[in-house]
Design an enzyme around this catalytic site. Sequence first.
Site, mmCIF file in Angstrom:
data_model
loop_
_atom_site.group_PDB
_atom_site.id
_atom_site.type_symbol
_atom_site.label_atom_id
_atom_site.label_comp_id
_atom_site.label_asym_id
_atom_site.label_seq_id
_atom_site.Cartn_x
_atom_site.Cartn_y
_atom_site.Cartn_z
ATOM 1 N N ASN A 110 -10.984 -3.133 -5.997
ATOM 2 C CA ASN A 110 -9.576 -2.018 -7.195
ATOM 3 C C ASN A 110 -10.460 -1.916 -8.808
ATOM 4 O OD1 ASN A 110 -6.653 -3.565 -5.851
ATOM 5 N ND2 ASN A 110 -7.543 -1.949 -5.155
ATOM 6 N N TRP A 111 -11.901 -2.557 -9.353
ATOM 7 C CA TRP A 111 -12.060 -2.205 -10.144
ATOM 8 C C TRP A 111 -12.894 -1.260 -10.291
ATOM 9 C CZ3 TRP A 111 -10.637 -5.147 -14.320
ATOM 10 C CH2 TRP A 111 -10.240 -5.993 -14.397
ATOM 11 N N GLY A 117 -0.207 5.441 -4.539
ATOM 12 C CA GLY A 117 -0.361 6.837 -4.698
ATOM 13 C C GLY A 117 -0.446 7.551 -4.472
ATOM 14 N N TRP A 120 2.696 7.902 -2.513
ATOM 15 C CA TRP A 120 4.224 7.859 -3.011
ATOM 16 C C TRP A 120 4.039 8.772 -3.872
ATOM 17 C CZ3 TRP A 120 7.019 7.266 -7.103
ATOM 18 C CH2 TRP A 120 8.075 7.421 -7.053
ATOM 19 N N ARG A 171 1.508 -5.188 6.084
ATOM 20 C CA ARG A 171 1.336 -4.094 5.761
ATOM 21 C C ARG A 171 2.259 -2.302 5.847
ATOM 22 N NH1 ARG A 171 -5.221 -2.061 4.525
ATOM 23 N NH2 ARG A 171 -4.818 -0.371 2.735
ATOM 24 N N ASP A 231 0.637 -0.757 0.222
ATOM 25 C CA ASP A 231 0.204 0.299 0.035
ATOM 26 C C ASP A 231 1.006 1.050 0.056
ATOM 27 O OD1 ASP A 231 -2.261 0.867 0.183
ATOM 28 O OD2 ASP A 231 -2.355 1.530 2.338
ATOM 29 N N GLY A 232 0.893 2.645 -0.746
ATOM 30 C CA GLY A 232 1.182 3.591 -0.895
ATOM 31 C C GLY A 232 1.713 3.880 -1.724
ATOM 32 N N LEU A 237 -6.956 -5.526 7.329
ATOM 33 C CA LEU A 237 -6.792 -6.501 6.695
ATOM 34 C C LEU A 237 -7.035 -6.284 4.380
ATOM 35 C CD1 LEU A 237 -6.204 -9.856 8.501
ATOM 36 C CD2 LEU A 237 -4.563 -7.870 8.053
ATOM 37 N N ARG A 293 -11.799 1.420 -9.371
ATOM 38 C CA ARG A 293 -10.273 3.235 -9.667
ATOM 39 C C ARG A 293 -10.811 3.464 -11.138
ATOM 40 N NH1 ARG A 293 -4.532 1.545 -6.787
ATOM 41 N NH2 ARG A 293 -6.213 0.707 -4.159
ATOM 42 N N THR A 326 -10.269 -7.149 -5.559
ATOM 43 C CA THR A 326 -11.903 -7.459 -6.256
ATOM 44 C C THR A 326 -12.240 -5.926 -6.460
ATOM 45 O OG1 THR A 326 -12.794 -8.187 -4.613
ATOM 46 C CG2 THR A 326 -11.812 -9.690 -6.356
#
Length: 258
Positions: free
Chosen positions: A76-77, A31, A33, A199, A28-29, A206, A79, A74
Amino acid sequence: MALFKIKNEETKTVSQLKIPRHVAIIMDGNGRWAKQRFMPRVAGHKAGMKTVKKVAIAASDLGIEVLTLYAFSTENWSRPNDEVNFLMQLPIDFFNDFVPELIKNNIRVEVMGDVAGLPKGTQDAVQRAIEQTAQGTGMILNFALNYGGQTEIVAAAKLLAQQVASGDLAAEEIDANRFASALQTSPLGDLATPDLMIRTSGELRLSNFLPYQSAYAELYFTNVLWPEYSGEDLIEAITSYTKRDRRFGGLNDESEKQ
């Protein structure tokens, strides 16, 4: 024996660490960054891909047997289309570039999730990587692609229900082991459950990643954004893991049992 530095601690050797057999990472991170650098989000994902390469080799060198990476959920679609399209291209670029090094390091690629729901080009790249690294006998680099933990559990329940309905399975035969055999991690055998779940980016959840399998995983959260994550950061997480007493609901120390 090689030496390494642990942040804020003395120099240690790898032999002093308790290496988890299966490490799972929520990467994670990306975006954030990119945003910190006034760059588009896709630039963060591209940088994150380079981190995957570094961390995979570091994990293999440490003796980790399975490294499972949450690459695309699942959810993430939802976005923006441009970002999703870029994320679907990443596995193609990643495997085309990295497979020779994976083979050199004896690393085998596996993928879990609804691969059939991915674009054909992504599916083909995934299948080629699995086939080209199939002879690897070292670490398993397991990608969770188009994966959702709740969906996985529902699918396992449906599968078992169908087996009961067809007479191939009695309801009373369903136990934890039988249920685990219906999950997507079952090909990993006794390595199916992560010992350590990491994470990055400071989030403390989670996010639907291996909810059944991580029931007894040790959790480790770090503020480091994924594109900046390093082998040293992985070692820091394993150092924390080494210090923990995993009791699995029981008592380990004789004094605690008295």
